[in-house]
Design an enzyme around this catalytic site. Structure first.
Site, PDB file in Angstrom:
ATOM      1  CE1 TYR A 187      -3.055  -3.069   0.290  1.00 38.79           C
ATOM      2  CE2 TYR A 187      -3.537  -2.293   2.405  1.00 38.79           C
ATOM      3  CZ  TYR A 187      -3.656  -3.348   1.548  1.00 38.79           C
ATOM      4  OH  TYR A 187      -4.465  -4.480   1.469  1.00 38.79           O
TER       5      TYR A 187
ATOM      6  CB  SER B  41     -13.867  -4.944  -0.653  1.00 40.11           C
ATOM      7  OG  SER B  41     -12.564  -4.618  -0.899  1.00 40.11           O
TER       8      SER B  41
ATOM      9  CB  ALA C 104     -19.127  -3.518  -2.240  1.00 39.25           C
TER      10      ALA C 104
ATOM     11  CG  LEU D 145     -22.543  -3.056  -0.304  1.00 40.77           C
ATOM     12  CD1 LEU D 145     -21.904  -4.026   0.649  1.00 40.77           C
ATOM     13  CD2 LEU D 145     -24.042  -3.482  -0.577  1.00 40.77           C
TER      14      LEU D 145
ATOM     15  N   GLY E   5     -24.689   3.299  -0.647  1.00 38.15           N
ATOM     16  CA  GLY E   5     -25.884   4.092  -1.008  1.00 38.15           C
ATOM     17  C   GLY E   5     -25.445   5.596  -1.708  1.00 38.15           C
TER      18      GLY E   5
HETATM   19  N1  LIG Z   1      -6.122  -8.328   1.308  1.00 38.56           N
HETATM   20  C1  LIG Z   1      -6.558  -8.110   0.038  1.00 38.56           C
HETATM   21  O1  LIG Z   1      -6.139  -8.219  -1.084  1.00 38.56           O
HETATM   22  C2  LIG Z   1      -7.172  -6.649   0.113  1.00 38.56           C
HETATM   23  C3  LIG Z   1      -7.947  -6.102  -0.926  1.00 38.56           C
HETATM   24  C4  LIG Z   1      -8.481  -4.827  -0.846  1.00 38.56           C
HETATM   25  C5  LIG Z   1      -8.471  -4.347   0.470  1.00 38.56           C
HETATM   26  N2  LIG Z   1      -7.955  -4.822   1.301  1.00 38.56           N
HETATM   27  C6  LIG Z   1      -7.948  -4.206   2.866  1.00 38.56           C
HETATM   28  O2  LIG Z   1      -9.380  -4.266   3.229  1.00 38.56           O
HETATM   29  C7  LIG Z   1      -9.680  -2.423   3.371  1.00 38.56           C
HETATM   30  C8  LIG Z   1     -10.881  -2.005   3.285  1.00 38.56           C
HETATM   31  O3  LIG Z   1     -11.211  -2.489   1.910  1.00 38.56           O
HETATM   32  P1  LIG Z   1     -11.431  -1.307   0.633  1.00 38.56           P
HETATM   33  O4  LIG Z   1     -10.970  -0.458   1.100  1.00 38.56           O
HETATM   34  O5  LIG Z   1     -11.240  -2.144  -0.477  1.00 38.56           O
HETATM   35  O6  LIG Z   1     -13.089  -1.377   0.658  1.00 38.56           O
HETATM   36  P2  LIG Z   1     -14.301  -0.953   1.677  1.00 38.56           P
HETATM   37  O7  LIG Z   1     -13.759  -0.756   3.186  1.00 38.56           O
HETATM   38  O8  LIG Z   1     -15.565  -1.662   1.508  1.00 38.56           O
HETATM   39  O9  LIG Z   1     -14.444   0.537   1.317  1.00 38.56           O
HETATM   40  C9  LIG Z   1     -13.765   1.773   1.829  1.00 38.56           C
HETATM   41  C10 LIG Z   1     -14.528   3.007   1.266  1.00 38.56           C
HETATM   42  O10 LIG Z   1     -15.838   3.100   1.365  1.00 38.56           O
HETATM   43  C11 LIG Z   1     -16.338   4.425   1.947  1.00 38.56           C
HETATM   44  N3  LIG Z   1     -16.838   4.285   3.296  1.00 38.56           N
HETATM   45  C12 LIG Z   1     -16.204   3.891   4.394  1.00 38.56           C
HETATM   46  N4  LIG Z   1     -16.813   3.968   5.574  1.00 38.56           N
HETATM   47  C13 LIG Z   1     -17.971   4.662   5.118  1.00 38.56           C
HETATM   48  C14 LIG Z   1     -19.294   5.045   5.661  1.00 38.56           C
HETATM   49  N5  LIG Z   1     -19.355   4.705   7.084  1.00 38.56           N
HETATM   50  N6  LIG Z   1     -20.114   5.483   5.077  1.00 38.56           N
HETATM   51  C15 LIG Z   1     -19.936   5.969   3.588  1.00 38.56           C
HETATM   52  N7  LIG Z   1     -19.088   5.453   3.019  1.00 38.56           N
HETATM   53  C16 LIG Z   1     -17.843   4.913   3.759  1.00 38.56           C
HETATM   54  C17 LIG Z   1     -14.826   5.183   1.847  1.00 38.56           C
HETATM   55  O11 LIG Z   1     -15.081   5.730   0.352  1.00 38.56           O
HETATM   56  P3  LIG Z   1     -15.863   6.958   0.051  1.00 38.56           P
HETATM   57  O12 LIG Z   1     -16.077   8.033   1.083  1.00 38.56           O
HETATM   58  O13 LIG Z   1     -14.515   7.769  -0.706  1.00 38.56           O
HETATM   59  O14 LIG Z   1     -16.819   6.727  -0.768  1.00 38.56           O
HETATM   60  C18 LIG Z   1     -13.789   4.232   1.795  1.00 38.56           C
HETATM   61  O15 LIG Z   1     -12.805   4.722   1.489  1.00 38.56           O
HETATM   62  C19 LIG Z   1      -8.421  -1.898   2.661  1.00 38.56           C
HETATM   63  O16 LIG Z   1      -8.224  -0.538   3.517  1.00 38.56           O
HETATM   64  C20 LIG Z   1      -7.353  -3.012   2.927  1.00 38.56           C
HETATM   65  O17 LIG Z   1      -6.683  -2.618   4.235  1.00 38.56           O
HETATM   66  C21 LIG Z   1      -7.268  -5.895   1.239  1.00 38.56           C
END
Ligand SMILES: NC(=O)c1ccc[n+]([C@@H]2O[C@H](COP(=O)([O-])OP(=O)(O)OC[C@H]3O[C@@H](n4cnc5c(N)ncnc54)[C@H](OP(=O)(O)O)[C@@H]3O)[C@@H](O)[C@H]2O)c1
Length: 322
Positions: free
Chosen positions: A58, A197, A200, A204, A206
């Site tokens: 990252y 994620s 997603a 999700l 909205g």
């Molecule tokens: N191991 C792997 O291969 C892998 C792959 C992917 C991710 N990860 C890890 O998993 C973590 C999370 O996954 P992700 O970042 O891909 O997706 P996620 O957690 O599903 O989505 C994060 C995004 O959702 C929005 N969000 C977060 N909380 C919210 C809330 N309460 N209300 C409204 N919007 C909200 C924010 O974006 P906005 O505000 O810009 O909309 C935020 O950047 C990553 O940071 C990483 O550490 C690991």
């Protein structure tokens, strides 16, 4: 905050903090975000979050540095989880990369050291030999894997000769694969599924629709944000809102409560601001009623996004603005 009901050296909170966003230009949060990232970490600590997930990949080490610095002296109190990107994960490389990650994080020991994904060529036997020696000298606490199928997770455990505590995989209402075998295994064997994620990537929440898709390269490459899929998701978001209203909560919080319903699942949502972190932490306290859960399952099943190869031409067209 709630914690995983397992015997671990430090308690593991049901909501952790994912930090891919830290120092990673591809999320499009801009230079200001670095300061906000530190505030997000400090607020997470206040709220009882004990699991902080990063990776050497990252921001090419930047995320580890930002996280380590923001945690400061509290590093020792929480579970710092990072990942090796397994380009050539033979034992000596694993050892050297763990030392580099620990230095960037500013920790004496990595509480949870994960293999970011399964290497198609290098067997886990040599990778886990490296992990075992790291555990033996105390640089690594628990070993984890990521993006592993069940067979390979168990093989990694056999190779390590100890528990591989966790498997970090994509898991949300619309990516339910882990429910088939990984979660049942975690429950039966006392392991943990770390849901990445879980929102997603914000689908999700909205917040987005066909006329208002998110910015940034990560989500431009995610087919869920195709205008067509955002439209198809409207009914699912409506159900999330309905359940959310009954709990005085938001759709994102309900989406998190959905995955956290399994005792051995923790979620590590990323956050673009402090308020999101607060809401995400609060989601750990939400208990869904059986009929609410059933309604969410039905709505998730009814959502049929365009994905895989079928999505490719549409992604190109969306990129070209046509
Ligand atoms: N191991 C792997 O291969 C892998 C792959 C992917 C991710 N990860 C890890 O998993 C973590 C999370 O996954 P992700 O970042 O891909 O997706 P996620 O957690 O599903 O989505 C994060 C995004 O959702 C929005 N969000 C977060 N909380 C919210 C809330 N309460 N209300 C409204 N919007 C909200 C924010 O974006 P906005 O505000 O810009 O909309 C935020 O950047 C990553 O940071 C990483 O550490 C690991």
């Amino acid at each position: 905050m709630r914690y995983v009901p397992l015997d671990t050296p430090k308690p593991i909170s049901k909501i952790g903090l994912g930090t891919w966003q830290f120092g990673s230009k591809e999320w499009g949060y801009g230079p200001e975000y670095e300061r906000r990232a530190a505030e997000i970490v400090r607020r997470a600590l206040d709220l009882g979050v004990t699991l902080f997930d990063t990776a050497e990949l990252y921001g090419f080490g930047r995320s580890e540095r930002i996280l380590g610095e923001a945690l400061g002296e509290d590093r020792a109190k929480v579970v710092v989880a990072t990942k090796i990107f397994p380009l050539l994960p033979v034992a000596p490389v694993v050892q050297q990369r763990a030392v580099a990650s620990a230095a960037r994080l500013g920790v004496d020991g990595i509480d949870l050291y994960q293999v970011h994904q399964a290497n198609p060529v290098v067997a886990d036997t040599t990778t886990m030999r490296g992990m075992r020696s790291l555990q033996d000298v105390g640089l690594v606490g628990e070993v984890g894997v990521s993006n592993y199928g069940l067979r390979r997770w168990r093989f990694a455990e056999a190779a390590l000769g100890r528990r591989v505590l966790s498997n970090q995989v994509r898991y949300s209402m619309i990516d339910r694969g882990p429910e088939e075998d990984l979660i049942p295994y975690a429950e039966q064997a006392g392991r943990i599924v770390i849901a990445y994620s879980p929102l997603a990537q914000g689908f999700l929440s909205g917040r987005y629709d066909a006329t208002n898709p998110p910015a940034g390269a990560v989500r431009r490459a995610n087919p869920y944000f195709l205008p067509e899929n955002l439209e198809r998701g409207a009914a699912l978001i409506a159900t999330l809102r309905e359940v959310a209203d009954a709990h005085d909560a938001t759709p994102s919080q309900i989406a998190l409560a959905y995955v956290l319903r399994h005792p051995n699942v923790v979620a590590i949502p990323g956050a673009s601001g402090v308020e999101q972190m607060e809401r995400n932490a609060a989601a750990a306290e939400i208990d869904l009623a059986d009929d609410e859960y059933a309604a969410l399952v039905a709505a998730a099943h009814a959502f049929r996004p365009v994905t895989g190869l079928a999505a490719v031409p549409r992604m190109v067209r969306a990129r070209l603005g046509r």
